[in-house]
Write an enzyme that holds these catalytic residues in place. Structure first.
Site, PDB file in Angstrom:
ATOM      1  N   SER A 265      -9.521  18.358 -10.745  1.00 47.55           N
ATOM      2  CA  SER A 265      -8.404  18.872  -9.948  1.00 47.55           C
ATOM      3  C   SER A 265      -7.092  18.551 -10.638  1.00 47.55           C
ATOM      4  CB  SER A 265      -8.410  18.237  -8.550  1.00 47.55           C
ATOM      5  OG  SER A 265      -7.204  18.532  -7.857  1.00 47.55           O
TER       6      SER A 265
ATOM      7  N   TYR B  63      -8.573  11.623  -2.281  1.00 50.06           N
ATOM      8  CA  TYR B  63      -9.220  12.751  -2.953  1.00 50.06           C
ATOM      9  C   TYR B  63      -8.878  12.753  -4.439  1.00 50.06           C
ATOM     10  CZ  TYR B  63     -10.094  17.552  -4.443  1.00 50.06           C
ATOM     11  OH  TYR B  63     -10.515  18.668  -5.146  1.00 50.06           O
TER      12      TYR B  63
END
Length: 252
Positions: free
Chosen positions: A143, A157
């Protein structure tokens, strides 16, 4: 072009979103694709049907990740359904997110994030390398948040993806002697059903997400899948240990 003809690929979380885009692209390129799903069997079967309708070959296998024995159970299914044919491309795409920020997230949700996003790829790969042929490919879906605090409230996250990045870099040295490349592809904001609730909530939300990209639009699963396909192909043979920015310039 059937650049992956004769290859076998496994895409975790391949039934929806980015994973589906990757599975369909690898299928179009000629690979036989194992489409993994956690719970949504119907979506996986639909992905398989789409690949087959385009002239490709695929099969679905279901296994929840982030639970005890998940990797072993996944590979047992793969061996049975693939005919123990071996593997050329492993895409660790499956992952979960959270809306809980630093102040709100509890231990159970924190542990679940790491179990699915970091622990599962580690052990799926650990047990998968005996099936992975020399000269194969491992691609981990990371990500943009692991390198830039664009959404700092999603710290837990981002940490899971940071762990995946470290795994990628070190694993490239472990598997390099076998000619296996290992890379991470890092999407930005992608138009998937996971993001739809907030991304499509208003024109303002969509415009704000598009403005983060240097290209002025929201990404699609195909944008990420094409990068993965390059790394999985022979053209990507000299790229390994890398974190590939596929955020559309969100970090520019």
């Amino acid at each position: 072009m059937r650049t992956l003809k004769g290859k076998t690929a496994l895409v975790t979380g391949g039934s929806r979103g980015i994973g589906r885009g990757i599975a369909e692209r690898l299928g179009r390129d000629g690979a036989r694709v194992a489409v993994h799903y956690g719970r949504n069997e119907a979506a996986a079967k639909d992905t398989v049907a789409t690949i087959e309708a385009a002239g490709g070959s695929a099969f679905a296998l279901g296994q929840e990740l982030g639970v005890e024995g998940d990797a072993a159970a996944l590979w047992e299914q793969f061996d049975r359904l693939s005919g123990a044919d071996g593997l050329d491309i492993l895409v660790n795409n499956a992952g979960i997110g959270t809306a809980a920020g630093f102040a709100e997230i509890g231990e159970a949700e924190y542990d679940r994030l790491f179990a699915v996003n970091a622990k599962a790829p580690f052990f799926v790969t650990q047990l998968g390398v005996e099936r992975l042929r020399d000269g194969g490919r491992v691609v981990n879906v990371s990500s943009g948040l692991s390198k830039a605090a664009m959404m700092p409230e999603l710290i837990a996250y981002a940490m899971t993806k940071g762990a995946l990045d470290v795994f990628t870099r070190n694993l490239s040295k472990v598997l390099g002697p076998r000619g296996i490349t290992v890379n991470a592809v890092a999407p930005g904001i992608i138009d998937t059903d996971v993001n739809a609730q907030w991304l499509r909530a208003s024109e303002e939300a969509w415009a704000g997400a598009a403005a983060l990209s240097a290209l002025g639009r929201v990404g699609t699963p195909e944008d990420v899948a094409d990068v993965v396909a390059f790394l999985a192909s022979e053209d990507g043979r000299w790229v390994t240990g890398q974190w590939v920015d596929a955020t559309g310039g969100s970090r520019a």
